[in-house]
Design an enzyme around this catalytic site. Structure first.
Site, PDB file in Angstrom:
ATOM      1  CG  ASP A 112      -2.069  -0.963   1.125  1.00 11.77           C
ATOM      2  OD1 ASP A 112      -2.398  -1.389   0.001  1.00 11.77           O
ATOM      3  OD2 ASP A 112      -2.647  -1.301   2.165  1.00 11.77           O
ATOM      4  CG  ASP A 131      -6.721  -1.437  -1.613  1.00  9.66           C
ATOM      5  OD1 ASP A 131      -6.989  -2.646  -1.790  1.00  9.66           O
ATOM      6  OD2 ASP A 131      -5.856  -1.036  -0.816  1.00  9.66           O
TER       7      ASP A 131
END
Length: 183
Positions: A112, A131
């Site tokens: 991330d 995401d």
């Protein structure tokens, strides 16, 4: 059908390319501001689900993700909705799911790096391109479902009104016939 495959493939490639760039150029747990105090790239390893929730359940996420991706693929290819918006949204969700699945299988965690830091008390999650594809695709799909429900409701109301008018016309003709017969 090939368009949706390209959306899926493009999502996966874009996701994996951005993760490769982050790993290559940003040290782990370091941040690089893009818009000072608002948005930065912060490289972290996410062992949980979306936004780091439920860490240490890698296999559960892999099984659930695999089932969801397979179900969406079957739905997209076999029962393809007529809406290009719905198909695009489903393809985005599949692509994002595959992008994160690649990380889980290959690395055991998800990379991330997108960090909106302008609202630290409101927004505290760091996420990735996969995401974003899942969330945007889910949002598009939600809006499409609402619009479809409203349109079906309007069509049903119009059909019901049309049927009521037809019933009234039939009743009027019957009354006219009865009146003509009584004369």
């Amino acid at each position: 059908m090939w368009v949706w495959l390209l959306v899926i493939l493009g999502s996966v490639i874009f996701d994996q390319a951005t993760k490769w760039l982050v790993v290559s150029f940003i040290p782990y747990q370091e941040s690089v501001p893009l818009i000072d105090g608002v948005f930065e790239f912060t490289y972290i390893k996410n062992e949980g689900a979306a936004f780091g929730m439920l860490s240490d359940n890698r296999w559960v996420f892999m099984v659930v993700s695999t089932v969801a991706i397979a179900a969406l693929l079957v739905y997209l290819w076999k029962f393809r909705p007529e809406s290009k918006w719905a198909c695009t949204a489903i393809a985005m969700i599949i692509g994002g799911g595959i992008g994160n699945m690649i990380d889980r299988v290959r690395l055991g965690y998800v990379i991330d790096f997108l960090n909106f830091c302008a609202f630290p008390n409101l927004w505290m999650w760091i996420f990735n391109v996969a995401d974003a594809f899942v969330c945007v695709g889910g949002g598009i799909l939600f809006v499409w479902c609402i619009i479809s429900i409203v349109q079906e409701g309007k069509a049903a109301a119009k059909e019901k009104k049309s049927a009521a008018v037809t019933d009234a016309q039939v009743e009027e003709k019957v009354e006219n016939n009865e009146n003509n017969e009584n004369k």
